[in-house]
Design a protein around this motif. Structure first.
Motif, PDB file in Angstrom:
ATOM      1  N   ALA A 156       0.891  -1.259  -0.032  1.00 39.87           N
ATOM      2  CA  ALA A 156      -0.060   0.171  -0.057  1.00 39.87           C
ATOM      3  C   ALA A 156       0.938   1.310   0.166  1.00 39.87           C
ATOM      4  O   ALA A 156       0.601   2.130  -0.963  1.00 39.87           O
ATOM      5  CB  ALA A 156      -0.920  -0.028   1.326  1.00 39.87           C
ATOM      6  N   GLY A 159       2.586   1.593  -3.425  1.00 42.38           N
ATOM      7  CA  GLY A 159       1.516   1.813  -4.444  1.00 42.38           C
ATOM      8  C   GLY A 159       1.204   3.420  -4.643  1.00 42.38           C
ATOM      9  O   GLY A 159       0.862   3.830  -5.672  1.00 42.38           O
ATOM     10  N   LYS A 160       1.448   4.039  -3.325  1.00 44.36           N
ATOM     11  CA  LYS A 160       1.161   5.460  -3.231  1.00 44.36           C
ATOM     12  C   LYS A 160       2.305   6.333  -3.708  1.00 44.36           C
ATOM     13  O   LYS A 160       2.291   7.478  -3.874  1.00 44.36           O
ATOM     14  CB  LYS A 160       0.796   5.942  -1.583  1.00 44.36           C
ATOM     15  CG  LYS A 160      -0.501   5.254  -1.463  1.00 44.36           C
ATOM     16  CD  LYS A 160      -1.183   6.062  -0.298  1.00 44.36           C
ATOM     17  CE  LYS A 160      -2.573   5.486   0.395  1.00 44.36           C
ATOM     18  NZ  LYS A 160      -1.876   4.359   1.508  1.00 44.36           N
ATOM     19  N   ASN A 184       0.329  -1.387  -6.316  1.00 42.30           N
ATOM     20  CA  ASN A 184      -0.942  -1.025  -6.162  1.00 42.30           C
ATOM     21  C   ASN A 184      -2.040  -2.253  -6.554  1.00 42.30           C
ATOM     22  O   ASN A 184      -3.182  -2.435  -5.711  1.00 42.30           O
ATOM     23  CB  ASN A 184      -1.269  -0.080  -7.415  1.00 42.30           C
ATOM     24  CG  ASN A 184      -1.389   1.182  -6.763  1.00 42.30           C
ATOM     25  OD1 ASN A 184      -1.572   1.526  -5.751  1.00 42.30           O
ATOM     26  ND2 ASN A 184      -0.603   2.156  -7.728  1.00 42.30           N
ATOM     27  N   SER A 188      -4.711  -3.460  -3.422  1.00 42.56           N
ATOM     28  CA  SER A 188      -6.167  -3.366  -3.755  1.00 42.56           C
ATOM     29  C   SER A 188      -6.700  -4.705  -3.551  1.00 42.56           C
ATOM     30  O   SER A 188      -8.118  -4.577  -3.662  1.00 42.56           O
ATOM     31  CB  SER A 188      -6.214  -2.821  -5.242  1.00 42.56           C
ATOM     32  OG  SER A 188      -6.130  -3.844  -6.238  1.00 42.56           O
TER      33      SER A 188
END
Length: 301
Positions: A156, A159-160, A184, A188
DNA sequence: GACCAGGATTGCT
DNA sequence: AGCAATCATGGT
């Protein structure tokens, strides 16, 4: 905390394990005291220490009392499967010499499935030295230390990230996109590595290569070093091509078709063929490069 | 300074 | 379908 002592009834050379793990500066280990620190998926730390010999292998696993994690660590270190049938199999093949040379070398899995994927993507097409520089920067910048042991960041978090965040660490733009994109998908829930692990090799490859940045080599690497599957040979791997070139004494790297013609002979242990071939060239490049101790803070003394 | 690195993707025939 | 260019930078 508890200490579990394990005795193996097959040859297991922990010195070679340490030698191989020493290639990755992110792994906390001590060559002289013969131990490796292992982080679990939920940030517990275990110490795996050799107290026996290659022919009488004995190990202590020290850490929180938890049967499932102990079982996981046994899988990671190949304590749960004998190497005897593997050596028996290759004794009569054209790889017998390297299997004698590196007798008792087990497949050591990566400590987390996600880390396996990140490391593989980051290592794509780069020489090992620079590849390790990149994974080290990646983990030092975005991961964290638990009891002195470095742990890869969560999907997470990665992914950001923006592409520029990784460009600063000297990732190529494409590599940055791969790392962020795959993270990501995992964050998810679209890509679940744990449930993927329940499928057979072909199905896993088929799923993974749908993601941008994961090709046959990376998928094979995930199966081999993430899941410890026994029958993988990443044909695209330059190291394996060079190892065979050296072993066979030929001028050019053998082509895929040439290599795969030996698969029937090496199956169902293609992964071990890969591992022992890698070992056969690692000595050349690493014997004098790394010394005996990776300190927890990663300094190479 | 060229060429290769424990590849994968994209675009062109 | 198969091949060449592209990627970023370190090692040799």
């Amino acid at each position: 905390m508890e200490t579990i002592t394990i005795r193996l009834d097959f040859p297991y050379d922990f010195e070679r394990v340490l030698e191989r793990l020493s290639m990755d500066p992110l792994i906390s280990l001590n060559n002289d005291e013969r131990y490796v620190m292992v982080p679990t998926e939920d940030r517990k730390i275990y110490k795996v220490e050799a107290i026996g010999t290659t022919d009488e292998p004995i190990f202590n696993i020290v850490g929180p009392k938890d049967e499932k994690k102990i079982r996981k660590i046994k899988e990671i270190f190949h304590f749960d499967r004998s190497l005897e049938p593997v050596h028996e199999h290759f004794a009569t093949t054209n790889l017998s010499s390297i299997f004698e040379e590196h007798r008792g070398t087990p497949i050591i899995r990566e400590f987390s499935l996600y880390a396996t994927l990140m490391k593989s993507i980051i290592h794509q097409q780069l020489n090992l030295s620079f590849a390790h520089t990149l994974t080290t920067r990646f983990v030092h910048t975005f991961g964290e230390q638990v009891e002195g042991v470095w742990i890869y960041p969560e999907p997470a978090l990665v992914g950001k990230l923006q592409v520029e965040d990784l460009r600063e660490l000297q990732f190529s733009t494409r590599k940055a996109e791969y790392v962020i994109g795959v993270s990501n998908a995992i964050a998810s829930g679209e890509l679940n590595l744990e449930s993927l692990a329940l499928l057979d090799d072909e199905k896993i490859i088929e799923t993974l290569v749908n993601y941008r940045g994961i090709g046959p080599w990376t998928a094979g690497s995930f199966l081999l070093f993430g899941l410890g599957r026994p029958n993988l040979f990443p044909l695209a791997d330059i190291g394996l091509q060079n190892a065979l070139k050296k072993l066979w004494g030929v001028a050019d790297k053998p082509k895929a078709a040439e290599i795969s013609s030996h698969f029937p002979e090496w199956s169902p242990y293609l992964s071990y063929a890969s591992l022992y071939l890698w070992r056969s060239i690692e000595q050349d490049s690493f014997r004098n490069r790394y010394v005996s101790f990776n300190a927890p803070n990663d300094t190479i003394i």
